[in-house]
Design an enzyme around this catalytic site. Structure first.
Site, PDB file in Angstrom:
ATOM      1  N   TYR A 195      -4.724   7.537  -0.802  1.00  0.00           N
ATOM      2  CA  TYR A 195      -3.452   7.135  -0.210  1.00  0.00           C
ATOM      3  C   TYR A 195      -3.665   6.569   1.188  1.00  0.00           C
ATOM      4  O   TYR A 195      -3.166   5.484   1.522  1.00  0.00           O
ATOM      5  CB  TYR A 195      -2.526   8.351  -0.161  1.00  0.00           C
ATOM      6  CG  TYR A 195      -1.177   8.123   0.465  1.00  0.00           C
ATOM      7  CD1 TYR A 195      -0.152   7.515  -0.247  1.00  0.00           C
ATOM      8  CD2 TYR A 195      -0.909   8.543   1.774  1.00  0.00           C
ATOM      9  CE1 TYR A 195       1.099   7.326   0.322  1.00  0.00           C
ATOM     10  CE2 TYR A 195       0.329   8.356   2.349  1.00  0.00           C
ATOM     11  CZ  TYR A 195       1.335   7.745   1.622  1.00  0.00           C
ATOM     12  OH  TYR A 195       2.567   7.557   2.188  1.00  0.00           O
ATOM     13  N   SER A 243       2.123   4.284   6.606  1.00  0.00           N
ATOM     14  CA  SER A 243       2.205   5.739   6.769  1.00  0.00           C
ATOM     15  C   SER A 243       1.497   6.087   8.065  1.00  0.00           C
ATOM     16  O   SER A 243       0.652   5.325   8.547  1.00  0.00           O
ATOM     17  CB  SER A 243       1.516   6.450   5.595  1.00  0.00           C
ATOM     18  OG  SER A 243       1.295   7.825   5.881  1.00  0.00           O
TER      19      SER A 243
END
Length: 265
Positions: free
Chosen positions: A156, A143
């Protein structure tokens, strides 16, 4: 001729979103695709649809990426069906929003199990098969939060930083076996994970999703949310020996320019 003719690629989280688009695109480019997910009905439908229309072919396997036994079974099923595996896309992942100091340990560990441990198990289970097939590719989905910080997604972001680290180490260790390992680092992409209204149109989550979409439009220089098909094309580039034969160990940010810097306008 497709870019992936003769290849067999296992893609996790392939029942919807980025993984589904990767599976469809890879099959259209000639690959035989193993659609892996925990969403059995959706995954079966995707595999059946690809099998009927793609240049390659597809089968579905149930795979909880955090479960070692599931990986063993998925690899065995794929080899029985297609004879080999020479590509892996570690796409499966989950996202939770929470202030870091308010994040329950159970939630933090859940994200680690799926995002971080899942990628590790995938590399460990599939890399030997890729080596036995004569080499190939691994693409990990990280990400853009894996190369920077973002408030309220601490767990995350931590897992995505870890995936980039795993990518670099795997690239170093596996290069001698003919395996290239890279990571895609998406920003805001229009999938069910980042847009909950996609799961339940008309629900009370839709208003929040629209507000989030408006925020992305203001923050992203290109002025829009990304499309899963665009991430799939980046994954295809990194899986294609024709396009990326001299690239390994690298994170590729695809975020519409979000991380490019601060705009004064």
């Amino acid at each position: 001729m497709g870019k992936l003719d003769g290849r067999v690629v296992l893609i996790t989280g392939a029942a919807r979103g980025q993984g589904e688009q990767e599976a469809r695109l890879f099959a259209a480019e000639g690959a035989r695709v193993v659609v892996a997910d925990v969403l059995d009905d959706q995954g079966e439908d995707v595999a059946k649809d690809i099998g009927g229309g793609g240049a390659g072919g597809a089968l579905y396997v149930h795979l909880d990426v955090s479960a070692e036994d599931d990986w063993t079974a998925a690899v065995a099923t794929a080899k029985e069906a297609f004879g080999k595996i020479d590509g892996l896309v570690n796409n499966a992942g989950i996202l939770r929003f929470n202030e870091l100091t308010a994040t329950p340990l159970e939630e933090f560990r859940q994200l680690m199990d799926v995002n971080q441990v899942g990628a590790f198990l995938g590399i460990r289970a599939v890399a030997p098969e890729i080596a036995a097939a004569g080499g190939g590719t691994i693409v990990n989905t990280a990400s853009f939060t894996g190369v920077t910080g973002m408030a309220y997604v601490g767990a995350y972001a931590a897992t995505k930083h870890a995936i980039i680290g795993l990518t670099k180490v795997a690239a170093l260790e596996l290069a001698g076996k003919g395996i290239r390992v890279n990571a895609v680092c998406p920003g805001a992409i229009d999938t069910a994970m980042s847009n909950p209204a996609r799961l339940d149109p008309g629900s009370d989550t839709e208003e929040a999703a629209e507000a989030l979409d408006g925020l992305y439009r203001r923050l992203v220089p290109l002025g829009r949310v990304g499309r899963p098909q665009e991430v799939a094309r980046l994954a295809l580039f990194l899986t294609s020996e024709e396009d990326s034969a001299y690239i390994t160990g690298q994170p590729f940010v695809i975020d519409g320019g979000w991380l490019a810097g601060v705009s004064v306008i």
